[in-house]
Design a protein around this motif. Structure first.
Motif, PDB file in Angstrom:
ATOM      1  N   ASP A 158      83.381  49.504  17.146  1.00 44.48           N
ATOM      2  CA  ASP A 158      84.672  50.078  17.516  1.00 44.48           C
ATOM      3  C   ASP A 158      84.602  50.853  18.826  1.00 44.48           C
ATOM      4  O   ASP A 158      85.468  50.730  19.695  1.00 44.48           O
ATOM      5  N   GLU A 159      83.565  51.675  18.981  1.00 41.51           N
ATOM      6  CA  GLU A 159      83.453  52.528  20.155  1.00 41.51           C
ATOM      7  C   GLU A 159      83.325  51.709  21.430  1.00 41.51           C
ATOM      8  O   GLU A 159      83.911  52.037  22.468  1.00 41.51           O
ATOM      9  N   VAL A 160      82.535  50.635  21.363  1.00 38.85           N
ATOM     10  CA  VAL A 160      82.362  49.777  22.538  1.00 38.85           C
ATOM     11  C   VAL A 160      83.699  49.179  22.967  1.00 38.85           C
ATOM     12  O   VAL A 160      84.054  49.174  24.153  1.00 38.85           O
ATOM     13  N   GLU A 161      84.466  48.651  21.999  1.00 39.04           N
ATOM     14  CA  GLU A 161      85.742  48.029  22.323  1.00 39.04           C
ATOM     15  C   GLU A 161      86.743  49.059  22.847  1.00 39.04           C
ATOM     16  O   GLU A 161      87.530  48.787  23.758  1.00 39.04           O
ATOM     17  N   LEU A 162      86.713  50.267  22.278  1.00 37.14           N
ATOM     18  CA  LEU A 162      87.693  51.296  22.641  1.00 37.14           C
ATOM     19  C   LEU A 162      87.398  51.970  23.974  1.00 37.14           C
ATOM     20  O   LEU A 162      88.319  52.389  24.680  1.00 37.14           O
ATOM     21  N   VAL A 163      86.111  52.106  24.304  1.00 34.87           N
ATOM     22  CA  VAL A 163      85.739  52.884  25.481  1.00 34.87           C
ATOM     23  C   VAL A 163      85.089  52.019  26.553  1.00 34.87           C
ATOM     24  O   VAL A 163      85.614  51.851  27.660  1.00 34.87           O
ATOM     25  N   ASP A 164      83.934  51.454  26.222  1.00 38.30           N
ATOM     26  CA  ASP A 164      83.131  50.786  27.238  1.00 38.30           C
ATOM     27  C   ASP A 164      83.774  49.521  27.789  1.00 38.30           C
ATOM     28  O   ASP A 164      83.809  49.301  28.998  1.00 38.30           O
ATOM     29  N   VAL A 165      84.284  48.667  26.888  1.00 38.92           N
ATOM     30  CA  VAL A 165      84.859  47.405  27.348  1.00 38.92           C
ATOM     31  C   VAL A 165      86.114  47.651  28.184  1.00 38.92           C
ATOM     32  O   VAL A 165      86.362  46.974  29.182  1.00 38.92           O
ATOM     33  N   ARG A 166      86.897  48.658  27.806  1.00 39.23           N
ATOM     34  CA  ARG A 166      88.133  48.939  28.537  1.00 39.23           C
ATOM     35  C   ARG A 166      87.865  49.408  29.973  1.00 39.23           C
ATOM     36  O   ARG A 166      88.735  49.284  30.844  1.00 39.23           O
ATOM     37  N   LYS A 167      86.659  49.934  30.238  1.00 40.43           N
ATOM     38  CA  LYS A 167      86.332  50.384  31.593  1.00 40.43           C
ATOM     39  C   LYS A 167      86.325  49.230  32.587  1.00 40.43           C
ATOM     40  O   LYS A 167      86.473  49.451  33.792  1.00 40.43           O
ATOM     41  N   GLN A 168      86.159  48.019  32.096  1.00 32.43           N
ATOM     42  CA  GLN A 168      86.121  46.860  32.982  1.00 32.43           C
ATOM     43  C   GLN A 168      87.430  46.657  33.733  1.00 32.43           C
ATOM     44  O   GLN A 168      87.456  46.023  34.789  1.00 32.43           O
ATOM     45  N   SER A 169      88.521  47.174  33.193  1.00 34.00           N
ATOM     46  CA  SER A 169      89.828  46.971  33.812  1.00 34.00           C
ATOM     47  C   SER A 169      90.108  47.945  34.953  1.00 34.00           C
ATOM     48  O   SER A 169      91.144  47.855  35.605  1.00 34.00           O
ATOM     49  N   GLN A 170      89.228  48.920  35.162  1.00 34.74           N
ATOM     50  CA  GLN A 170      89.322  49.895  36.253  1.00 34.74           C
ATOM     51  C   GLN A 170      90.462  50.900  36.059  1.00 34.74           C
ATOM     52  O   GLN A 170      90.309  52.073  36.364  1.00 34.74           O
ATOM     53  N   HIS A 171      91.613  50.455  35.576  1.00 34.52           N
ATOM     54  CA  HIS A 171      92.740  51.356  35.337  1.00 34.52           C
ATOM     55  C   HIS A 171      93.223  51.195  33.897  1.00 34.52           C
ATOM     56  O   HIS A 171      93.162  50.105  33.327  1.00 34.52           O
ATOM     57  N   ILE A 207      91.154  49.824  15.927  1.00 32.91           N
ATOM     58  CA  ILE A 207      90.658  49.314  17.211  1.00 32.91           C
ATOM     59  C   ILE A 207      91.865  48.947  18.071  1.00 32.91           C
ATOM     60  O   ILE A 207      92.142  47.770  18.331  1.00 32.91           O
ATOM     61  N   PRO A 208      92.636  49.954  18.533  1.00 33.24           N
ATOM     62  CA  PRO A 208      93.851  49.666  19.305  1.00 33.24           C
ATOM     63  C   PRO A 208      93.546  49.267  20.749  1.00 33.24           C
ATOM     64  O   PRO A 208      93.641  50.064  21.672  1.00 33.24           O
ATOM     65  N   VAL A 209      93.141  48.017  20.935  1.00 36.07           N
ATOM     66  CA  VAL A 209      92.820  47.502  22.263  1.00 36.07           C
ATOM     67  C   VAL A 209      93.620  46.234  22.528  1.00 36.07           C
ATOM     68  O   VAL A 209      94.175  45.628  21.613  1.00 36.07           O
ATOM     69  N   ALA A 210      93.646  45.821  23.795  1.00 34.76           N
ATOM     70  CA  ALA A 210      94.457  44.677  24.197  1.00 34.76           C
ATOM     71  C   ALA A 210      93.908  43.351  23.676  1.00 34.76           C
ATOM     72  O   ALA A 210      94.614  42.350  23.699  1.00 34.76           O
ATOM     73  N   GLY A 211      92.678  43.336  23.205  1.00 35.14           N
ATOM     74  CA  GLY A 211      92.060  42.081  22.794  1.00 35.14           C
ATOM     75  C   GLY A 211      92.573  41.507  21.498  1.00 35.14           C
ATOM     76  O   GLY A 211      92.357  40.339  21.196  1.00 35.14           O
ATOM     77  N   GLY A 212      93.266  42.310  20.682  1.00 35.95           N
ATOM     78  CA  GLY A 212      93.791  41.795  19.429  1.00 35.95           C
ATOM     79  C   GLY A 212      92.706  41.197  18.559  1.00 35.95           C
ATOM     80  O   GLY A 212      91.623  41.761  18.378  1.00 35.95           O
ATOM     81  N   ASP A 240     101.058  37.934  16.106  1.00 27.02           N
ATOM     82  CA  ASP A 240      99.733  38.424  16.489  1.00 27.02           C
ATOM     83  C   ASP A 240      99.715  38.925  17.930  1.00 27.02           C
ATOM     84  O   ASP A 240      98.867  39.736  18.309  1.00 27.02           O
ATOM     85  N   ALA A 241     100.687  38.450  18.740  1.00 22.83           N
ATOM     86  CA  ALA A 241     100.777  38.944  20.114  1.00 22.83           C
ATOM     87  C   ALA A 241     101.106  40.429  20.135  1.00 22.83           C
ATOM     88  O   ALA A 241     100.735  41.146  21.069  1.00 22.83           O
ATOM     89  N   VAL A 242     101.796  40.909  19.092  1.00 16.68           N
ATOM     90  CA  VAL A 242     102.163  42.323  19.032  1.00 16.68           C
ATOM     91  C   VAL A 242     100.911  43.190  18.891  1.00 16.68           C
ATOM     92  O   VAL A 242     100.851  44.296  19.437  1.00 16.68           O
ATOM     93  N   SER A 243      99.901  42.689  18.167  1.00 17.41           N
ATOM     94  CA  SER A 243      98.674  43.477  17.987  1.00 17.41           C
ATOM     95  C   SER A 243      97.958  43.706  19.306  1.00 17.41           C
ATOM     96  O   SER A 243      97.220  44.685  19.457  1.00 17.41           O
ATOM     97  N   THR A 244      98.163  42.827  20.290  1.00 20.68           N
ATOM     98  CA  THR A 244      97.521  43.009  21.597  1.00 20.68           C
ATOM     99  C   THR A 244      98.148  44.163  22.375  1.00 20.68           C
ATOM    100  O   THR A 244      97.607  44.591  23.393  1.00 20.68           O
ATOM    101  N   MET A 245      99.286  44.674  21.902  1.00 16.73           N
ATOM    102  CA  MET A 245      99.955  45.792  22.570  1.00 16.73           C
ATOM    103  C   MET A 245      99.539  47.137  21.985  1.00 16.73           C
ATOM    104  O   MET A 245     100.085  48.172  22.366  1.00 16.73           O
ATOM    105  N   ALA A 246      98.569  47.125  21.058  1.00 14.63           N
ATOM    106  CA  ALA A 246      98.139  48.365  20.416  1.00 14.63           C
ATOM    107  C   ALA A 246      97.596  49.365  21.434  1.00 14.63           C
ATOM    108  O   ALA A 246      97.730  50.575  21.264  1.00 14.63           O
ATOM    109  N   GLU A 247      96.983  48.870  22.498  1.00 15.51           N
ATOM    110  CA  GLU A 247      96.418  49.742  23.528  1.00 15.51           C
ATOM    111  C   GLU A 247      97.500  50.532  24.264  1.00 15.51           C
ATOM    112  O   GLU A 247      97.223  51.580  24.845  1.00 15.51           O
ATOM    113  N   GLU A 248      98.733  50.026  24.230  1.00 14.65           N
ATOM    114  CA  GLU A 248      99.842  50.680  24.918  1.00 14.65           C
ATOM    115  C   GLU A 248     100.784  51.391  23.954  1.00 14.65           C
ATOM    116  O   GLU A 248     101.895  51.762  24.316  1.00 14.65           O
ATOM    117  N   THR A 249     100.322  51.587  22.702  1.00 15.55           N
ATOM    118  CA  THR A 249     101.131  52.235  21.673  1.00 15.55           C
ATOM    119  C   THR A 249     100.821  53.730  21.631  1.00 15.55           C
ATOM    120  O   THR A 249      99.659  54.136  21.679  1.00 15.55           O
TER     121      THR A 249
END
Length: 601
Positions: free
Chosen positions: A52-65, A130-135, A279-288
């Protein structure tokens, strides 16, 4: 030939910045050496797991913003309805009523709705924790590993492209109807091209371009446009239901199941397409704003309302007209015309157009976020992971998905596209439900080896009996086999509940009735897979083979290089921390010329 293990667990990784160079692709000789090590690298990555931590923190850093948190449960409800209530109800209902199920279509919608609702429950627990864009890609990557996640998500991306192309082609047809023109009026026929690919549709491309523009510039703006369009669409649907029921004839319901029980379930698998998209809605969890509250309300609320509307639409159609008289292509328009309300067909066309617009908009938003999170893990080019600094949206991924969908929509006829849908979604939903069981009962460092073996044995019973029911249904009309297979499914589910201790509890919101609910989701989804045609499985097999080849030639090496760099950086960081702590205590581990000053450290 052996190669040092890069990292046995993705969970230990700190994702490297986007500028990290992949050694396997530095030169042709480097790539050749990487290919020689493919078997051991594949074993390393297949057995790796994220957390969970990797997906929430580390992986999201790849997007720069960061993506901007602007969505509430209200937005998610309308995104959910906008993603689902589209062409399926208008295009597929008439076809299934006339040829497969008759007035019992309401039961088919209930069956497919139950299957979708079970999957929604499984999605909500993951999306909350795991509220991230990856769904689903992120969920499966955490529990079942990178390889399974890549294959499943690669298939769902293809289905997104095909579904978006199919809906945009339907958009053109209904637009022509609204203009009081034949449905193919705006198509350009090119005789020099092959059949089924020679009816060019520039209107579909134009509609996709406008919708993609909204998706690029603002998620919140897209949300507002979506729920305005969805509210108008729901008003139109309620008009269809009320006006249609005013013309109802009870005698049309006398022959309720003309095609028998088999027709109900066979139709349910096809009508499942009408639920595809949530399921596309779950990809918006990062923006919820508040995932723990907003996601369950948004997903479950939208699916409940959608199922009710679908059932009422099916009942209305079959009470207005006898099932054998229903038009396959324009069921509701023709039904109103048959009862003397010809003017209503324009309202039907307007409602369908609004619904399809919402589906395309939510699809454009969700597809891009899927692609973004996959790129964050280096399985796809890193530039697809970037989030625009001004718009706070993944512009690159959105544009790429638009181009792919527009090309398919421009050339490919609707008949070809309609035969390629549903199978990837049912497959993906089954994996998400399986991932939930793994998350609850099979945790590394917590679950004993003996409990893992018991868990795997019971999972084998659940999957085996579900596949058995699916195959049995496709081969025979007999029922005796279910008296054996269904109890086996129950034994497997009960065995997990009674004999395998719960290893992990949800922190915020959890799926009720575990393991029975996710196990039922697996069973129903696999059963519905058995009712689909062979062409769908051929497409699924061919595309899966392409994905496997890509992963072996590119994905596994990119992932391995990133893992290796991250492991080295972690070891270096740990060494520096220890050295600094020792120097602060007046103890130097390194002497002579190798001694480092505090500044060097």
């Amino acid at each position: 030939m052996e190669e040092p293990n890069a990292n046995s667990s993705i969970g230990e990784e700190n994702v490297a910045p986007p500028s990290t160079k992949l050694k396997s692709f530095e030169s042709l000789p480097s790539y050749g050496r990487a290919l020689l090590y493919t078997p051991c690298r594949l074993l390393d990555r297949v057995t790796a797991r994220s957390n969970d931590e990797v997906e929430l923190v580390d992986v999201r850093k790849q997007s720069q913003h960061e993506m901007k948190k602007t969505l509430s449960w209200w937005d998610l409800i309308w995104f959910g309805m906008g993603s689902v209530i589209g062409s399926g109800i208008f295009v597929l209902t008439g076809l299934e009523v006339k040829n497969t199920v008759g007035p019992a279509v309401v039961l088919s919608y209930i069956v497919s709705g139950i299957s979708a609702m079970l999957s929604v429950f499984c999605y909500t627990e993951f999306a909350v924790e795991i509220p991230v864009a990856g769904g689903s890609f992120a969920y499966i990557r955490v529990e079942l590993g990178e390889f399974v996640a890549f294959i499943a998500s690669g298939n769902i991306i293809l289905e997104y492209v095909i579904g978006g192309a199919a809906v945009s082609r339907s958009w053109t047809s209904y637009f022509a109807t609204l203009c009081n023109q034949p449905s193919d009026k705006f198509l350009i026929i090119v005789d020099s091209l092959a059949n089924d690919y020679n009816e060019l549709d520039p209107i579909a491309v134009f509609a996709l371009a406008i919708i993609t523009t909204f998706a690029i510039f603002s998620t919140k703006g897209s949300s507002r446009l979506n729920y305005i369009a969805s509210i108008i669409h729901v008003i139109v649907l309620m008009f269809i239901i009320v006006a249609g029921l005013s013309q109802a004839k009870a005698e049309n319901y006398k022959d309720f199941t003309p095609f028998g029980t088999r027709g109900i379930f066979a139709s349910a698998a096809v009508l499942f397409f009408a639920y595809v998209g949530f399921d596309a809605v779950s990809t918006m969890a990062e923006e919820t704003k508040n995932p723990g509250k907003d996601i369950p309300i948004g997903l479950i609320g939208s699916m409940t309302l959608t199922t009710f509307i679908y059932c009422m639409m099916g009942v209305t159609l079959c009470l207005m007209q006898k099932y054998s008289d229903v038009d396959e292509k324009a069921a509701f328009s023709v039904a109103f015309e048959a009862v003397g309300m010809k003017w209503a067909k324009y309202i039907v066309a307007f409602g369908a157009l609004k619904g399809m617009t919402s589906v395309l908009l939510v699809g454009a938003v969700g597809q891009a976020r899927y692609l973004t999170h996959m790129a964050r893990t280096s399985l796809l080019p890193s530039w697809l992971a970037r989030v625009n600094k001004k718009t706070k949206t993944p512009v690159n991924a959105t544009v790429v998905m638009f181009i792919a969908t527009a090309i398919v929509a421009f050339f490919t006829s609707l008949d070809i596209l309609a035969n390629l849908l549903s199978i990837s979604t049912l497959f993906l939903f089954s994996l998400v439900a399986l991932s939930l069981l793994v998350r609850r009962y099979c945790v590394r460092g917590v679950t004993s080896r003996f409990d893992v073996m018991k868990f795997l044995g019971f999972i084998f019973l659940i999957l085996g009996s579900s596949i058995g029911c699916s195959v049995y249904w496709s081969k025979t009309d007999e029922w005796i086999g279910y008296t054996i297979l269904v109890p086996i499914w129950f034994v497997g589910t009960f065995g997990i509940w009674f004999f395998v201790p719960l290893a992990k509890k949800p922190k915020i919101w959890g799926v009720p009735l575990v393991p029975f609910l996710p196990s039922a989701s697996i069973g129903i989804n696999i059963f519905l897979l058995g009712t689909l045609d062979k062409a769908s499985f051929r497409r699924f097999g061919i595309w899966t083979a392409i994905l496997v080849v890509y992963y072996l030639l590119v994905g596994v090496h990119a992932s391995y290089d990133i893992a290796k760099v991250q492991k080295e950086e972690k070891e270096k960081l740990d060494t520096n921390i220890v050295s600094k702590m020792d120097e602060e205590n007046g103890v130097s581990l390194l002497t002579g010329s190798n001694t480092k000053t505090e500044n060097d450290t």
